[in-house]
Write a protein that holds these residues in place. Sequence first.
Motif, short mmCIF file in Angstrom:
data_model
loop_
_atom_site.label_atom_id
_atom_site.label_comp_id
_atom_site.label_asym_id
_atom_site.label_seq_id
_atom_site.Cartn_x
_atom_site.Cartn_y
_atom_site.Cartn_z
N GLY A 232 0.81 -1.22 0.00
CA GLY A 232 0.00 0.00 0.00
C GLY A 232 0.84 1.27 0.00
O GLY A 232 0.37 2.33 -0.39
N MET A 233 2.07 1.18 0.46
CA MET A 233 2.94 2.35 0.53
C MET A 233 3.51 2.75 -0.83
O MET A 233 4.15 3.77 -0.98
CB MET A 233 4.09 2.10 1.51
N LEU A 234 3.27 1.90 -1.83
CA LEU A 234 3.84 2.17 -3.16
C LEU A 234 3.14 3.30 -3.89
O LEU A 234 3.73 3.96 -4.72
CB LEU A 234 3.67 0.92 -4.04
N TYR A 235 1.87 3.46 -3.60
CA TYR A 235 1.05 4.25 -4.51
C TYR A 235 0.90 5.68 -4.07
O TYR A 235 0.85 5.99 -2.89
CB TYR A 235 -0.35 3.62 -4.59
N LYS A 236 0.69 6.55 -5.10
CA LYS A 236 0.13 7.86 -4.82
C LYS A 236 -1.27 7.58 -4.31
O LYS A 236 -1.97 6.72 -4.81
CB LYS A 236 0.09 8.70 -6.10
N HIS A 237 -1.73 8.30 -3.33
CA HIS A 237 -2.85 7.83 -2.54
C HIS A 237 -3.46 9.05 -1.86
O HIS A 237 -2.77 10.04 -1.71
CB HIS A 237 -2.22 6.94 -1.47
N TYR A 238 -4.66 8.94 -1.42
CA TYR A 238 -5.27 9.96 -0.57
C TYR A 238 -5.36 11.33 -1.25
O TYR A 238 -5.45 12.35 -0.59
CB TYR A 238 -4.48 10.15 0.74
N ALA A 239 -5.30 11.39 -2.58
CA ALA A 239 -5.03 12.65 -3.24
C ALA A 239 -6.26 13.36 -3.78
O ALA A 239 -7.12 12.73 -4.41
CB ALA A 239 -4.05 12.42 -4.39
N PRO A 240 -6.35 14.69 -3.58
CA PRO A 240 -7.35 15.47 -4.30
C PRO A 240 -6.99 15.47 -5.79
O PRO A 240 -5.87 15.08 -6.15
CB PRO A 240 -7.18 16.90 -3.75
N LYS A 241 -7.90 15.95 -6.64
CA LYS A 241 -7.56 16.05 -8.07
C LYS A 241 -6.64 17.25 -8.31
O LYS A 241 -5.81 17.25 -9.20
CB LYS A 241 -8.83 16.19 -8.90
N THR A 242 -6.80 18.29 -7.49
CA THR A 242 -5.95 19.48 -7.59
C THR A 242 -4.50 19.09 -7.28
O THR A 242 -4.26 18.33 -6.33
CB THR A 242 -6.42 20.53 -6.54
N GLU A 243 -3.55 19.62 -8.06
CA GLU A 243 -2.15 19.26 -7.82
C GLU A 243 -1.74 19.72 -6.41
O GLU A 243 -1.93 20.88 -6.03
CB GLU A 243 -1.24 19.91 -8.87
N THR A 244 -1.19 18.78 -5.65
CA THR A 244 -0.96 19.02 -4.22
C THR A 244 0.54 19.05 -3.90
O THR A 244 1.30 18.22 -4.41
CB THR A 244 -1.65 17.89 -3.41
N PHE A 245 0.95 20.00 -3.06
CA PHE A 245 2.34 20.10 -2.59
C PHE A 245 2.33 20.13 -1.08
O PHE A 245 1.44 20.72 -0.46
CB PHE A 245 2.99 21.39 -3.10
N LEU A 246 3.32 19.53 -0.48
CA LEU A 246 3.47 19.56 0.97
C LEU A 246 4.55 20.59 1.29
O LEU A 246 5.65 20.56 0.71
CB LEU A 246 3.88 18.15 1.45
N ILE A 247 4.23 21.51 2.20
CA ILE A 247 5.15 22.62 2.48
C ILE A 247 5.66 22.51 3.92
O ILE A 247 4.87 22.47 4.86
CB ILE A 247 4.43 23.99 2.33
N GLU A 248 6.98 22.46 4.07
CA GLU A 248 7.56 22.42 5.41
C GLU A 248 8.16 23.78 5.73
O GLU A 248 8.83 24.36 4.88
CB GLU A 248 8.68 21.37 5.46
N GLY A 249 7.94 24.24 6.94
CA GLY A 249 8.55 25.52 7.32
C GLY A 249 7.71 26.21 8.39
O GLY A 249 6.60 25.77 8.72
N GLU A 250 8.25 27.31 8.92
CA GLU A 250 7.55 28.05 9.98
C GLU A 250 6.32 28.75 9.41
O GLU A 250 6.28 29.09 8.23
CB GLU A 250 8.48 29.11 10.55
#
Length: 340
Positions: A232-250
């Motif tokens: 299960g960890m192989l796949y892109k998953h849990y995703a909205p259709k909108t292109e999604t980015f994860l942002i790290e920072g304060e």
Amino acid sequence: MKTEKIDVISGDREKGIARAGEILRRGGTVAIPTETVYGLAASALDDGAIEKVFLAKGRPQNNPLIVHISDIKMLEDVARDIPDAAYRLAETFWPGPLTMVLRRKDAVASRVSAGLDTVAVRMPASKAARDIIEASGVPLAAPSANISGSPSPTAAAHVIHDLDGKVDAIVCGEDCKVGVESTVVALFSDPPRILRPGAVTAEELSDILPGLVIDKAVLSEPESGEAVASPGMLYKHYAPKTETFLIEGESKNYIDFVNSKGDCAAVCFDGEAARITVKKLAYGAQNDGDALAKNLFSVLRAVDALGAKRVYVHAPDKRGIGLAVYNRLLRAAGFKVIKL
Ligand code: AMP
Ligand code: MG
């Protein structure tokens, strides 16, 4: 296919549970509430029933399912060579959001384990889920009750949206209290290994499992062709259709970043929303991992309606249940992380 809706909140609960059990016993598919996410259940002993689950979800055949039991006595019906540690974990964390991967007994339909000789087992805390397992009289294999790849369902309405017309019945119960899928820990090999983080945290598990390791697939993208312990960890998953980015920072950097972008949306922490000038959805307070987990998937499901070209999600801290939230977001973002 006409999907029967079984309302166990405003309808007759006892009758509804019995009806769900009857459909399952006869080899049907029924979406059921649990405390983690809604599951799409079928008899774990019936390959034909399991095939319907894979078809309804569009789930890749090599991604195995978790078997749900309502009583510790059922564990030995589905697993063999059970180590003492499994019983100690069960005493502490069951019923609850912990799945153990053990050696599989032949009685379990081979499709459940996608050909592996192991089986993943969990006893859910949700009373409705346990009552339905008991009513069906069999262990129930149940992956999340969504279309494969989309955000997991944490409310009956999400299940109806994804699976109406594709399954025999949907049990409409409470919203899910935890909101992310169970922690998956492999116990069949040494050292014990977390394959998927969840509400039972690595910190809690290592009290009972000294030497516990976190599989590298939890926080990184598998190389192409690399074998992974948890398919299960192989796949892109849990995703909205909108292109999604994860942002790290304060917070300040995150807010400046999203405000400087044009056509975008932000999935932010509660305290940030007022200072964000683009479309936004808050998913909980930064220091409240339980709330972030509970709200995560309903917020990811609401993202597309904002109509933005891209969505930037502010990443949570990876401690405690935050690791589970981070792990899901990493996959929702297809591993696209921006560090500010
Ligand atoms: P879901 O049903 O959507 O909660 O996904 C179930 C998760 O459990 C997936 O990540 C599977 O890869 C994992 N899983 C189920 N059975 C096994 C198993 N026998 N060995 C390893 N991982 C498993
Ligand atoms: Mg799933």
